[in-house]
Enzyme design. Sequence first.
Site, PDB file in Angstrom:
ATOM      1  N   ARG A 136       0.955  -1.298  -0.203  1.00  0.00           N
ATOM      2  CA  ARG A 136      -0.174  -0.003  -0.006  1.00  0.00           C
ATOM      3  C   ARG A 136       0.984   1.242   0.043  1.00  0.00           C
ATOM      4  O   ARG A 136       0.588   2.250  -0.796  1.00  0.00           O
ATOM      5  CB  ARG A 136      -0.874   0.139   1.131  1.00  0.00           C
ATOM      6  CG  ARG A 136      -2.162  -0.578   0.867  1.00  0.00           C
ATOM      7  CD  ARG A 136      -2.641  -1.101   2.343  1.00  0.00           C
ATOM      8  NE  ARG A 136      -1.764  -1.935   2.845  1.00  0.00           N
ATOM      9  CZ  ARG A 136      -1.819  -3.745   2.360  1.00  0.00           C
ATOM     10  NH1 ARG A 136      -2.976  -3.805   1.691  1.00  0.00           N
ATOM     11  NH2 ARG A 136      -1.055  -4.307   2.520  1.00  0.00           N
ATOM     12  N   THR A 137       1.739   1.563   1.065  1.00  0.00           N
ATOM     13  CA  THR A 137       2.490   2.663   1.248  1.00  0.00           C
ATOM     14  C   THR A 137       3.216   2.833  -0.103  1.00  0.00           C
ATOM     15  O   THR A 137       3.210   4.119  -0.765  1.00  0.00           O
ATOM     16  CB  THR A 137       3.315   2.582   2.294  1.00  0.00           C
ATOM     17  OG1 THR A 137       2.547   2.168   3.405  1.00  0.00           O
ATOM     18  CG2 THR A 137       4.175   4.052   2.669  1.00  0.00           C
ATOM     19  N   LYS A 195      25.635  -3.391  -0.954  1.00  0.00           N
ATOM     20  CA  LYS A 195      27.155  -3.510  -1.039  1.00  0.00           C
ATOM     21  C   LYS A 195      27.618  -2.431   0.189  1.00  0.00           C
ATOM     22  O   LYS A 195      28.878  -2.266   0.218  1.00  0.00           O
ATOM     23  CB  LYS A 195      27.817  -2.521  -2.144  1.00  0.00           C
ATOM     24  CG  LYS A 195      26.886  -3.176  -3.563  1.00  0.00           C
ATOM     25  CD  LYS A 195      27.474  -2.299  -4.701  1.00  0.00           C
ATOM     26  CE  LYS A 195      26.841  -2.768  -5.823  1.00  0.00           C
ATOM     27  NZ  LYS A 195      27.038  -1.682  -7.039  1.00  0.00           N
ATOM     28  N   ARG A 216      10.957   4.138   3.331  1.00  0.00           N
ATOM     29  CA  ARG A 216      10.711   3.021   4.381  1.00  0.00           C
ATOM     30  C   ARG A 216      11.996   2.420   4.864  1.00  0.00           C
ATOM     31  O   ARG A 216      12.810   1.762   3.976  1.00  0.00           O
ATOM     32  CB  ARG A 216       9.709   2.245   3.921  1.00  0.00           C
ATOM     33  CG  ARG A 216       9.482   1.044   4.696  1.00  0.00           C
ATOM     34  CD  ARG A 216       8.220   0.320   4.471  1.00  0.00           C
ATOM     35  NE  ARG A 216       7.283   0.901   4.976  1.00  0.00           N
ATOM     36  CZ  ARG A 216       5.930   0.439   4.896  1.00  0.00           C
ATOM     37  NH1 ARG A 216       5.678  -0.810   4.452  1.00  0.00           N
ATOM     38  NH2 ARG A 216       4.939   1.166   5.125  1.00  0.00           N
ATOM     39  N   HIS A 274       5.048   6.282  11.530  1.00  0.00           N
ATOM     40  CA  HIS A 274       4.340   6.041  10.220  1.00  0.00           C
ATOM     41  C   HIS A 274       3.558   7.111   9.843  1.00  0.00           C
ATOM     42  O   HIS A 274       2.333   7.117   9.655  1.00  0.00           O
ATOM     43  CB  HIS A 274       3.843   4.785  10.110  1.00  0.00           C
ATOM     44  CG  HIS A 274       3.500   4.218   8.647  1.00  0.00           C
ATOM     45  ND1 HIS A 274       3.608   4.883   7.503  1.00  0.00           N
ATOM     46  CD2 HIS A 274       3.124   2.953   8.206  1.00  0.00           C
ATOM     47  CE1 HIS A 274       3.264   4.252   6.515  1.00  0.00           C
ATOM     48  NE2 HIS A 274       2.860   3.002   6.849  1.00  0.00           N
TER      49      HIS A 274
END
Length: 311
Positions: free
Chosen positions: A51-52, A80, A101, A129
């Site tokens: 969703r986000t 890396k 995120r 959030h």
Amino acid sequence: MRSLINILDLSTEEIDRLLNVADDIILNPKKYSEVCRGKKLATLFFEPSTRTRLSFEAAMYELGGNVLGFSEAQSSSASKGESVADTTRVVSCYADIIAMRHPKEGAPLVASMHSTVPVINAGDGGHNHPTQTLADLLTIRRNKGSLDNFTIGFCGDLKFGRTVHSLITALARQKGIKIYLISPDELKLPSYIKKDVMKKNAIEYVQTTDLESALPELDVLYMTRVQKERFFSEEEYIRLRDSYILTADKLKNAKEDLCILHPLPRVNEISTDVDSDPRAHYFDQVLCGKYIRMALIMELLGIHLDEGGKE
Ligand code: NCD
């Protein structure tokens, strides 16, 4: 240049304005369909999301802009050993705004300190959030008509649930909010939030393990998933994951105008027989998430339309 890392980065007046813009986008989507022409959003997702990430991308496309990014750490130079600071510095050269995120609490804050473009926290570990909170507030306001004077129950994983932490922080600034904290003892709301947010703002709250006895009191019920990825022990997760399951039968004692929310994804905590109940609003919440992110992207890029819809 401004970022959104914590919901408190926005004043209540600014949140109201964002919700008003989102309401207007819902009514007049065409008016907004070109406002981000030539602008690019980078989605840097170091943790899974449906969703986000997709709502950020859909939001930018619906504003006429473009999107670039990655959806897992493995496909970026993080694998890396590149630092969040360096990745952000680099991406600032390509994009006008970044949504990030990350599994580590504070990573988007670090990113915002090294970025030359706005950074949006799209979820940092078990911490915050804020854009889910904006989606939640829009859904609640469209449903209840106001963000003041209601009783809300948060049920499930209140310890690791970042959406819960951010929404409680936002609601603590509103008037007449009463909160029920419903969770197993092991997944109680962190004490720093009780102290720094609830007690500081004199928010009335009840802490309980019993959903059924709290249910008749609630105007809004915010169900959450037990956050498997934050557990140290699989055994503990299995023991706690089905602590609460909302069913159509249990809702018989709830208010007729209860508003049932869930940030999704759900696992077992809301039975599918609840989906057809008119009180279930978790899929409206998904749609609200796209519209509020459109409003937020515009705000952080400094794009404001006047009443007549011109820039
Ligand atoms: C939430 C999250 O990622 O914190 N999902 C979302 O963004 N809608 C809730 C969850 O994963 O349980």
